[in-house]
Design a protein around this motif. Structure first.
Motif, PDB file in Angstrom:
ATOM      1  N   GLY C 296     -25.336 -51.455  19.218  1.00  0.00           N
ATOM      2  CA  GLY C 296     -25.539 -52.291  20.403  1.00  0.00           C
ATOM      3  C   GLY C 296     -24.576 -51.903  21.511  1.00  0.00           C
ATOM      4  N   GLY C 297     -23.336 -51.656  21.132  1.00  0.00           N
ATOM      5  CA  GLY C 297     -22.332 -51.262  22.127  1.00  0.00           C
ATOM      6  C   GLY C 297     -22.722 -49.981  22.827  1.00  0.00           C
ATOM      7  N   PHE C 298     -23.082 -48.984  22.053  1.00  0.00           N
ATOM      8  CA  PHE C 298     -23.443 -47.704  22.660  1.00  0.00           C
ATOM      9  C   PHE C 298     -24.674 -47.848  23.555  1.00  0.00           C
ATOM     10  CE2 PHE C 298     -20.900 -45.882  19.112  1.00  0.00           C
ATOM     11  CZ  PHE C 298     -20.027 -45.172  19.906  1.00  0.00           C
ATOM     12  N   LEU C 299     -25.666 -48.596  23.043  1.00  0.00           N
ATOM     13  CA  LEU C 299     -26.887 -48.756  23.840  1.00  0.00           C
ATOM     14  C   LEU C 299     -26.586 -49.465  25.157  1.00  0.00           C
ATOM     15  CD1 LEU C 299     -29.734 -49.707  21.376  1.00  0.00           C
ATOM     16  CD2 LEU C 299     -29.541 -47.682  22.822  1.00  0.00           C
ATOM     17  N   LEU C 300     -25.771 -50.511  25.083  1.00  0.00           N
ATOM     18  CA  LEU C 300     -25.465 -51.271  26.293  1.00  0.00           C
ATOM     19  C   LEU C 300     -24.759 -50.379  27.318  1.00  0.00           C
ATOM     20  CD1 LEU C 300     -25.737 -54.220  27.270  1.00  0.00           C
ATOM     21  CD2 LEU C 300     -23.340 -54.474  26.736  1.00  0.00           C
ATOM     22  N   GLY C 301     -23.806 -49.596  26.824  1.00  0.00           N
ATOM     23  CA  GLY C 301     -23.110 -48.665  27.712  1.00  0.00           C
ATOM     24  C   GLY C 301     -24.098 -47.715  28.385  1.00  0.00           C
ATOM     25  N   MET C 302     -25.058 -47.234  27.617  1.00  0.00           N
ATOM     26  CA  MET C 302     -26.043 -46.311  28.170  1.00  0.00           C
ATOM     27  C   MET C 302     -26.924 -46.992  29.214  1.00  0.00           C
ATOM     28  SD  MET C 302     -25.733 -43.390  26.773  1.00  0.00           S
ATOM     29  CE  MET C 302     -27.268 -42.531  26.643  1.00  0.00           C
ATOM     30  N   PHE C 303     -27.413 -48.190  28.870  1.00  0.00           N
ATOM     31  CA  PHE C 303     -28.271 -48.906  29.825  1.00  0.00           C
ATOM     32  C   PHE C 303     -27.545 -49.081  31.155  1.00  0.00           C
ATOM     33  CE2 PHE C 303     -30.478 -51.193  26.125  1.00  0.00           C
ATOM     34  CZ  PHE C 303     -31.491 -50.247  26.110  1.00  0.00           C
ATOM     35  N   GLU C 304     -26.284 -49.469  31.049  1.00  0.00           N
ATOM     36  CA  GLU C 304     -25.537 -49.740  32.275  1.00  0.00           C
ATOM     37  C   GLU C 304     -25.322 -48.472  33.074  1.00  0.00           C
ATOM     38  OE1 GLU C 304     -21.901 -51.682  31.577  1.00  0.00           O
ATOM     39  OE2 GLU C 304     -22.847 -53.595  31.110  1.00  0.00           O
ATOM     40  N   SER C 305     -25.108 -47.386  32.353  1.00  0.00           N
ATOM     41  CA  SER C 305     -24.745 -46.179  33.064  1.00  0.00           C
ATOM     42  C   SER C 305     -25.957 -45.439  33.627  1.00  0.00           C
ATOM     43  CB  SER C 305     -23.885 -45.338  32.121  1.00  0.00           C
ATOM     44  OG  SER C 305     -24.215 -44.019  32.188  1.00  0.00           O
ATOM     45  N   ILE C 306     -26.978 -45.218  32.796  1.00  0.00           N
ATOM     46  CA  ILE C 306     -28.105 -44.467  33.366  1.00  0.00           C
ATOM     47  C   ILE C 306     -29.207 -45.369  33.887  1.00  0.00           C
ATOM     48  CG2 ILE C 306     -27.721 -42.407  31.965  1.00  0.00           C
ATOM     49  CD1 ILE C 306     -30.131 -43.223  30.311  1.00  0.00           C
ATOM     50  N   GLY C 307     -29.209 -46.633  33.462  1.00  0.00           N
ATOM     51  CA  GLY C 307     -30.291 -47.532  33.856  1.00  0.00           C
ATOM     52  C   GLY C 307     -30.546 -47.583  35.352  1.00  0.00           C
ATOM     53  N   PRO C 308     -29.525 -47.899  36.147  1.00  0.00           N
ATOM     54  CA  PRO C 308     -29.775 -48.046  37.581  1.00  0.00           C
ATOM     55  C   PRO C 308     -30.376 -46.791  38.206  1.00  0.00           C
ATOM     56  CG  PRO C 308     -27.616 -48.900  37.036  1.00  0.00           C
ATOM     57  CD  PRO C 308     -28.140 -48.229  35.807  1.00  0.00           C
ATOM     58  N   ALA C 309     -29.824 -45.637  37.844  1.00  0.00           N
ATOM     59  CA  ALA C 309     -30.333 -44.416  38.452  1.00  0.00           C
ATOM     60  C   ALA C 309     -31.725 -44.092  37.937  1.00  0.00           C
ATOM     61  CB  ALA C 309     -29.378 -43.265  38.156  1.00  0.00           C
ATOM     62  N   LEU C 310     -31.933 -44.295  36.648  1.00  0.00           N
ATOM     63  CA  LEU C 310     -33.209 -43.868  36.065  1.00  0.00           C
ATOM     64  C   LEU C 310     -34.344 -44.837  36.378  1.00  0.00           C
ATOM     65  CD1 LEU C 310     -34.493 -41.728  34.274  1.00  0.00           C
ATOM     66  CD2 LEU C 310     -33.944 -43.117  32.289  1.00  0.00           C
ATOM     67  N   PHE C 311     -34.092 -46.135  36.211  1.00  0.00           N
ATOM     68  CA  PHE C 311     -35.193 -47.097  36.359  1.00  0.00           C
ATOM     69  C   PHE C 311     -35.371 -47.576  37.793  1.00  0.00           C
ATOM     70  CE2 PHE C 311     -33.660 -48.634  31.950  1.00  0.00           C
ATOM     71  CZ  PHE C 311     -34.157 -47.486  31.361  1.00  0.00           C
ATOM     72  N   LEU C 312     -34.278 -47.726  38.512  1.00  0.00           N
ATOM     73  CA  LEU C 312     -34.380 -48.424  39.792  1.00  0.00           C
ATOM     74  C   LEU C 312     -34.412 -47.494  40.999  1.00  0.00           C
ATOM     75  CD1 LEU C 312     -32.001 -51.458  39.210  1.00  0.00           C
ATOM     76  CD2 LEU C 312     -34.454 -51.315  38.881  1.00  0.00           C
ATOM     77  N   GLU C 313     -33.734 -46.370  40.875  1.00  0.00           N
ATOM     78  CA  GLU C 313     -33.636 -45.464  42.013  1.00  0.00           C
ATOM     79  C   GLU C 313     -35.035 -45.119  42.544  1.00  0.00           C
ATOM     80  OE1 GLU C 313     -30.209 -44.146  42.597  1.00  0.00           O
ATOM     81  OE2 GLU C 313     -31.102 -43.911  44.568  1.00  0.00           O
ATOM     82  N   GLY C 314     -35.926 -44.811  41.622  1.00  0.00           N
ATOM     83  CA  GLY C 314     -37.274 -44.382  42.006  1.00  0.00           C
ATOM     84  C   GLY C 314     -38.057 -45.489  42.677  1.00  0.00           C
ATOM     85  N   LEU C 315     -37.692 -46.734  42.410  1.00  0.00           N
ATOM     86  CA  LEU C 315     -38.420 -47.851  43.014  1.00  0.00           C
ATOM     87  C   LEU C 315     -37.913 -48.135  44.418  1.00  0.00           C
ATOM     88  CD1 LEU C 315     -38.539 -50.248  39.947  1.00  0.00           C
ATOM     89  CD2 LEU C 315     -40.267 -48.639  40.725  1.00  0.00           C
ATOM     90  N   GLY C 316     -36.941 -47.368  44.854  1.00  0.00           N
ATOM     91  CA  GLY C 316     -36.429 -47.542  46.218  1.00  0.00           C
ATOM     92  C   GLY C 316     -35.626 -48.807  46.392  1.00  0.00           C
ATOM     93  N   ILE C 317     -34.976 -49.240  45.330  1.00  0.00           N
ATOM     94  CA  ILE C 317     -34.174 -50.472  45.427  1.00  0.00           C
ATOM     95  C   ILE C 317     -32.801 -50.149  46.010  1.00  0.00           C
ATOM     96  CG2 ILE C 317     -32.947 -52.143  43.978  1.00  0.00           C
ATOM     97  CD1 ILE C 317     -35.496 -52.272  42.315  1.00  0.00           C
ATOM     98  N   PRO C 318     -32.358 -50.874  47.021  1.00  0.00           N
ATOM     99  CA  PRO C 318     -31.035 -50.585  47.586  1.00  0.00           C
ATOM    100  C   PRO C 318     -29.926 -50.983  46.618  1.00  0.00           C
ATOM    101  CG  PRO C 318     -31.962 -52.548  48.599  1.00  0.00           C
ATOM    102  CD  PRO C 318     -33.028 -51.982  47.721  1.00  0.00           C
ATOM    103  N   ALA C 319     -28.842 -50.261  46.664  1.00  0.00           N
ATOM    104  CA  ALA C 319     -27.663 -50.521  45.824  1.00  0.00           C
ATOM    105  C   ALA C 319     -28.035 -50.818  44.377  1.00  0.00           C
ATOM    106  CB  ALA C 319     -26.832 -51.670  46.401  1.00  0.00           C
ATOM    107  N   PRO C 320     -28.703 -49.880  43.700  1.00  0.00           N
ATOM    108  CA  PRO C 320     -29.192 -50.186  42.345  1.00  0.00           C
ATOM    109  C   PRO C 320     -28.079 -50.496  41.352  1.00  0.00           C
ATOM    110  CG  PRO C 320     -29.388 -47.836  42.799  1.00  0.00           C
ATOM    111  CD  PRO C 320     -29.018 -48.494  44.095  1.00  0.00           C
ATOM    112  N   HIS C 321     -26.892 -49.938  41.575  1.00  0.00           N
ATOM    113  CA  HIS C 321     -25.846 -50.142  40.576  1.00  0.00           C
ATOM    114  C   HIS C 321     -25.347 -51.570  40.540  1.00  0.00           C
ATOM    115  CE1 HIS C 321     -25.455 -46.067  39.154  1.00  0.00           C
ATOM    116  NE2 HIS C 321     -25.814 -45.726  40.366  1.00  0.00           N
ATOM    117  N   GLN C 322     -25.616 -52.292  41.613  1.00  0.00           N
ATOM    118  CA  GLN C 322     -25.275 -53.704  41.622  1.00  0.00           C
ATOM    119  C   GLN C 322     -26.066 -54.432  40.542  1.00  0.00           C
ATOM    120  OE1 GLN C 322     -26.281 -55.341  45.403  1.00  0.00           O
ATOM    121  NE2 GLN C 322     -24.352 -56.425  45.607  1.00  0.00           N
TER     122      GLN C 322
END
Lengths: 399, 558, 353
Positions: C296-322
């Motif tokens: 769970g720890g490793f997965l959570l770290g991954m979601f947080e780190s690549i999630g914004p760039a991978l899932f949200l960037e393409g949707l054109g969401i501003p400040a995805p890392h927030q």
């Protein structure tokens, strides 16, 4: 024992009856009302800063500024000055509660604070409606002195407006450093968000390009994903992140380790001009720029101020004390100028008179510069300077 | 345990513990901060109370463990505890004089050292502190071994005088408001009682308690007589209710601006507490994201009524139903994905929902609609018959009405069919389902009704503050609401009110603790739970259930 | 778990629809990002390393939650503070003075070990004290009561340490030997990250072996299974619980040191958010399960780190890392809809939760 008690009691009663009978010749003509202090009563002002939670460091520094100002003043017309300390907790509920607490005390003349703009909005309303006056020493949100947004007639500030600082940084970056691409990061705080946005808008207005306007969260530690994204988007020549020490420390240190950002110029704002921030950025912060009020004062007053501050509280931990010091002096000057003294030492101060006096402040010589208030209470001498961290010291380099 | 005799080793350990507590309070800066706050003018400060509190209490407790006939032994132990405890302070002042320990422990300031040595030189100061602590230990033990008829009046007299002394700032401002400056000056010097008024207060309280104790002794027979006339009792009850009602109505006049403001904050938490009580207390669904519904209510109200650029031009009264409905809907919608989850899984997911709502409110994504970090400004105050409800005392009545409705609804629901279904659900989900209870609708109703009150509270909150920022809706609010219903007594309606008064009202009044307020809050939570694990006013049903479950595996009862 | 609602197909539909929506958004965002392709492969590789490094910290802290939950069935809200207390004390009393005297740079290994030892010891002491004062008297109380004392303890320790050391950020000195990067298979990895990942993995495996293979570990598992029966079998329940707390807080103490190595600053508030994240990780992996907490720890770290760039960037969401926490919690919901007991949680959700 019993006898003694009885005598004391009857004496006290006698004093009370006599003082009640003496009566007063003074009649208050002030529109809002007057504050009266008996011959041996201290003049009271309040300090409402953030003194708990993660931002407590900034608020305490401001509070110490108020304390030093009061210490310097000593007495006004033979009356001591007493400060009531309140905590605005850096949020709107805290600001409102602290405001209500202060205005429920009719002996308080004015308020220095609050620290956070979020607390300033409701507090300004409460305080103004009750006829009090407040001078904030670190509320920089433009809305607070914007009559179309959150301005109220009892509100003034001795610190600059975000508009000024963001613009100054943009000009410095574009004109002085000659960079044409930049990124801006905020942390969701109204202060940092406002400042970052003004910077971005002004930078684009000058002809530069903002490659990324993005945000992190308060409490985040791992900034690398954000920084990598910025690197991938540009990489920009300059990165402006007007956040506070904890997040700012992380961004600074990690930026140096992210591929693509090695040569990016780093710049932050006055939230990171402090010893703690200097220590937090460490070697990674070397050469970094900071926008902030021009604090390169070498004046005699500031020297004296620092000596006293050191004596009372140790070395200052940020730069917010200077505005609080000036704000307090403005307030106390106006108290001095507007008090009516009776023969027995009783004094009266009109609340509207105090307000009028403060709004009319002109060419007030303070530590932060020469302060002149506009009709909406923006008083700061809008001198923004940019300093650079050179060999572990902040050195003003611009203008 | 009380009869077990106690040997000298235990006494010394107790003394060391007490000293450690005094030392801790000193080095974190609490004592120095409170040393500026006088309780009795010129005599002693809150700092003194906190400095000697632990040795005093320890001596009191230890003396109680000595056999009752060995009075001198008890006194000796008390003295020993005080002296042993003082050693820590002596070490601290000595170290601080010769080394720069402030480098590590920032709060070991010259002010603190001066306070701990009474402004004298190190040697004299240290002798004084040993003597003082010893005397305090002696007094603590002495108080314990007094005969009951004196002990109770004396302890309550001392206790109340100190408590009133700590709140004297507020007391003073109220007295000034009602009786004028003269009376104020007669009783108080600055913010603190003067010696004379404190002595009178002490004597009065001791006298009253003594008299009251005597009266109680004679009382028992009389009460039985009262019991026989059922009608009188009912009438008495009605009179009490009436007085209470009138008090509620005129409260803002008595309390003044600031205390009314505090009451309003407490009221908003009571509203949230009543809502969450339905979810957690009645239906047993652990919800850690309750702040989300508060946020939805506040934001809907804010955006609909704001006079700024974001606003849609609603008034408070037209926006209120929308806000409340929106949060109810949010409660039901967010309830669906968690229907199948239990216990801690439910807790963490609801917490996630709360955080998601806050982050979205903060995000640049929704900034064009709900203001992002800059929040929603210029939310107008409610208007009623052309009168703008500006003042805290106006808002008070709105909150009062809200709370009364919430109390009534909760009370009726608790005894309704739905309430019993919730209770069955709380006891055992599987059995409840087997009994033919529709889990889906029962759970969703709990979430929905709970969110309804959260939203109502949020809507009033937005209008009261006139500006809202995402930071007001963080996890700590959910934690506070949950804490207050558990401290009050899970499932109990008066418990919610008492819990809110203790956990929201009291810290608000303890602003003097300034940066140490959260520390005191933490201690308060631990102490309350250790001394009253069932809550302040336990719900009768839950209490019965608790004692039925007295086996060692209570944790699985969810 | 879903069979429980067999008769109500509406619910199944709603849940599956929700899962489908989340998955669709994620896939859509991912495809959009890939088509848009704003990043080079190196970015992704680095981001994954960041995620694993962050994840190993979460994993180490999550272990403490899971162990305590295993034996006491309580959410030990104060666990994040155990993580903070150790390293902040070691920073003030060891790391900073050692840096000033030059000891740290001359003897980095000894210094690091000393810092780790102090951090672990302080974390343990605080944890055991908390257990003794705030949890043990409440073993038989309703289960929400220790949750509240845990919350109280969390606030208490935060502000107690703030009082001790002050509210400023405490810089943790950098180690000269840990500066710079390795390059493995073309991916540059910071040395500190490598240290963090390697030590975390060693610790996690060590702990797993301890719990599964040693006698003490067995007694902990027995207590987790059933306290009464364990007591009848001659196991000292109090001792087993104490050891559990000691193990969990030791892991937190080590996590503190690794945190300081990577982030190089400590603060009294630093434990709260990682604590909550680790709790989330423990639930994600299946609370009560040691490998689950790590995963769970490793997965959570991954979601947080690549999630914004991978899932949200393409949707054109501003400040995805927030919005990274939004992603983390949404993933949690998704996992729990599909597997209500967590990824590796076995029976706990059914029987005890």
């Amino acid at each position: 024992m019993k006898k003694k008690l009885f005598i004391t009691l009857s004496l006290l009663l006698a004093v009370f009856v006599l003082s009640a009978c003496a009566g007063s010749q003074f009649e208050c003509e002030d529109e809002i009302g007057c504050v009266t202090y008996g011959p041996d009563e201290p003049i009271r002002i309040a300090s409402a800063m953030v003194i708990s939670g993660p931002n407590a460091e900034l608020g305490l520094d401001s509070q110490h500024g108020v304390e030093v100002a009061v210490e310097f003043r000593g007495q006004i017309a033979g009356h001591d000055i007493e400060i009531q300390f309140e905590d605005e907790q850096c949020n709107s509920e805290g600001g409102q509660a602290a405001g209500q607490k202060i205005v429920s005390d009719p002996t308080i003349l004015g308020i220095i604070g609050p620290s956070c703009s979020g607390a300033g909005v409701p507090m300004s309303q409460v305080v103004s409606q009750a006829g009090y006056v407040m001078i904030s020493s670190s509320n920089t949100a433009p809305a607070l002195t914007d009559p179309d947004a959150a301005w109220n007639p009892g509100y003034l500030r001795s610190c600059h407006n975000d508009k000024v600082q963001g613009k100054a940084m943009a000009e410095f970056a574009f004109n002085e450093l000659g960079v044409t691409t930049a990124a801006a990061i905020h942390d969701g705080d109204p202060y940092t968000e406002g400042l970052a946005r003004v910077f971005a808008d002004e930078f684009e207005a000058l002809g530069g390009t903002i490659v990324e306007f993005t945000a992190v969260n308060k409490g985040d530690t791992d900034m690398r994903p954000v920084l990598s994204a910025i690197a991938a988007a540009g990489p920009p020549e300059l990165m402006y992140y007007p956040v506070f020490t904890a997040e700012g420390g992380f961004i600074t240190k990690q930026a140096k380790e992210v591929t693509g950002l090695e040569d990016t110029i780093l710049a932050a704002a006055d939230g990171m001009i402090s010893d703690a921030a200097k220590a937090a950025v460490g070697e990674a912060g070397e050469g970094m720029y900071f926008s902030g009020p021009d604090l390169s004062f070498s004046g005699e007053l500031y020297e004296k101020f620092l000596d006293k501050y050191n004596e009372l509280f140790g070395a200052p931990k940020s730069v917010f004390h200077a505005h609080a010091f000036d704000g307090t002096n403005m307030l106390l000057d106006c108290v001095e100028a507007n008090l009516v003294e009776e023969k027995d030492g009783t004094i009266h101060v009109g609340r509207q008179a105090l307000r009028t006096c403060l709004y009319a402040t002109e060419n007030f010589e303070g530590v932060t510069g020469t302060l002149t208030c506009n009709e909406y209470g923006d008083c700061a001498d809008p001198k923004i300077s940019v300093s650079q961290l050179i060999d572990g010291e902040y050195e003003a380099i611009w203008p | 345990m009380f009869n077990k005799s106690i040997d000298i080793r235990d006494v010394i350990i107790n003394g060391l513990l007490a000293g450690l507590i005094s030392l801790s309070l000193s080095v974190i800066g609490l004592i120095a901060l409170l040393s500026e706050r006088e309780i009795i003018s010129g005599l002693f400060t809150t700092g003194h109370i906190f400095l000697v509190g632990a040795p005093f209490a320890m001596a009191y407790v230890t003396a109680g463990k000595v056999l009752s006939e060995e009075k001198s032994k008890a006194l000796g132990y008390g003295l020993l505890i005080g002296v042993v405890a003082s050693v820590f302070i002596v070490v601290l002042t000595t170290l601080a004089t010769f080394f720069d320990i402030r480098r590590f422990l920032v709060n070991v300031t010259p002010v603190l050292i001066e306070f701990l040595t009474f402004g004298k030189s190190l040697l004299i100061g240290n002798i004084l502190i040993v003597v003082m602590m010893g005397v305090i230990g002696l007094v603590g033990a002495g108080l314990r071994i007094l005969p009951e008829q004196f002990k109770h009046p004396l302890t309550s007299g001392l206790g109340w005088t100190i408590i009133l002394g700590m709140f004297s700032e507020i007391l003073a401002s109220r007295i000034r408001a009602f009786f004028g400056r003269g009376v104020h000056k007669l009783i108080f010097t600055g913010k603190a009682f003067n010696v004379v008024s404190a002595t009178i207060l002490l004597v009065l309280i001791v006298g009253f308690t003594y008299w009251n104790d005597l009266r109680k002794k004679d009382q028992p027979e009389k009460e039985e007589v009262n019991d026989q006339t059922d009608g009188t009792k009912k009438r008495l009850q009605r009179i009490k209710m009436g007085v209470f009602g009138v008090l509620l109505l005129i409260a803002p006049l008595l309390l003044g601006t600031y205390l009314t403001e505090v009451t309003n904050n407490v009221g908003l938490y009571i509203l949230m507490g009543l809502g969450l009580n339905i979810v957690v207390g009645f239906a047993g669904l652990l919800d850690l994201g309750y702040v989300g519904f508060f946020a939805v209510g506040a934001y809907v109200m804010g955006v609909l009524t704001s006079e700024g650029a974001l606003g849609l031009g609603f008034t408070f009264w037209t926006a209120l139903p929308v806000a409340v409905l929106a949060s109810t809907l949010a409660g039901v919608i967010l309830g669906i994905p968690v229907l199948g989850m239990r216990g801690d899984y439910l807790a963490i997911v609801t917490m996630g929902f709360g955080e998601i709502i806050r982050i979205l409110a903060l995000s640049d994504l929704l900034k064009p609609y709900i203001g992002g970090a800059q929040g929603v400004l210029q939310i107008p105050k409610p208007e009623l018959f052309g009168l703008t409800l500006l003042h805290p005392r106006h808002i008070y009545y709105i909150i009062l009405v809200g709370v009364l409705i919430a109390v009534y609804v909760s009370w009726r629901l608790r005894d309704s069919r739905l309430g019993r279904q919730w209770m069955a659900l709380r006891e055992d989900e599987d059995v409840a389902e087997a009994m033919g209870i529709n889990l889906v609708s029962t759970k969703l109703l709990a979430f929905g009704i709970g969110a309804f009150f959260g939203g109502l509270s949020g809507a009033i909150f937005a209008s009261k503050l006139s500006s809202i920022f995402p930071h007001s809706f963080n996890l700590v609010v959910s934690i506070n609401v949950l804490s207050l219903i558990i401290v009050g007594g899970l499932g109990s309606l008066p418990g919610v009110i008492v819990g809110a008064l203790i956990l929201v009202g009291l810290p608000e009044l303890l602003r003097e603790f300034a940066e140490h307020r959260m520390l005191m809050y933490g201690i308060l939570l631990i102490v309350m739970m250790l001394s009253k694990p069932e809550g302040f006013i336990p719900s009768k049903v839950l209490q019965r259930e608790l004692h039925a479950h007295e086996e060692p595996e209570p944790v699985s009862s969810d | 778990m879903l069979q429980r609602f067999q008769n109500i197909s509406f619910l199944d539909i709603a849940l599956w629809a929700l899962a489908a929506i989340i998955i669709t958004v994620v896939i859509w965002g991912t495809i959009a990002t890939i088509i848009d392709n704003p990043y080079n492969p190196q970015f992704w590789a680095e981001t994954i390393v960041f995620g694993i490094s962050q994840g190993s910290l979460y994993a180490l802290i999550a272990i403490g939650y899971t162990l305590v939950y295993g034996v006491l069935f309580m959410i030990n809200f104060a666990h994040g503070e155990f993580f903070m207390t150790g390293i902040i004390t070691a920073t003030i009393f060891l790391a900073q003075p050692m840096k000033e005297t030059g000891f740290l740079d001359n003897y980095p290994i000894i210094s690091l070990l000393a810092i780790a030892a102090v951090s672990i010891l302080v974390s343990m002491a605080i944890a055991l004290l908390t257990e003794r004062v705030a949890y043990r008297p409440l073993r038989k109380a309703p289960r929400l009561v220790p949750l509240i004392t845990a919350i109280g303890a969390s606030f208490f320790w935060q502000y107690f340490f703030r009082g001790l050391y002050g509210s400023e950020v405490k810089p943790f000195p950098p180690f000269e030997i840990l500066k710079g990067k390795f390059t493995i298979a073309g991916v540059p990895i910071l040395k500190t990250h490598a240290v963090v990942i390697v030590s975390a993995v060693i610790m996690l495996i060590g702990l797993y072996l301890f719990v599964m293979k040693t006698k003490v570990g067995k007694s902990i598992r027995a207590v987790a299974e059933n306290k009464d029966v364990a007591a009848l079998m001659g196991i000292n329940v109090d001792r087993a619980i104490t050891i559990t707390f000691a193990m969990g807080s030791a892991m937190a103490g080590i996590a503190g040191v690794l945190y300081a190595l990577v982030f190089r600053q400590t603060h009294f508030f630093m434990g709260f958010i990682p604590g909550i994240k680790a709790f989330t990780a423990a639930v994600l992996g299946g609370i009560g399960s040691v490998p689950g907490a790590a995963l769970g720890g490793f997965l959570l770290g991954m979601f947080e780190s690549i999630g914004p760039a991978l899932f949200l960037e393409g949707l054109g969401i501003p400040a995805p890392h927030q919005l990274k926490d939004v992603i983390a919690f949404t993933m949690l919901v998704l996992v729990l809809i599909l597997r209500p007991q967590g990824i590796l949680g076995e029976r706990l959700a059914e029987e005890k939760a």
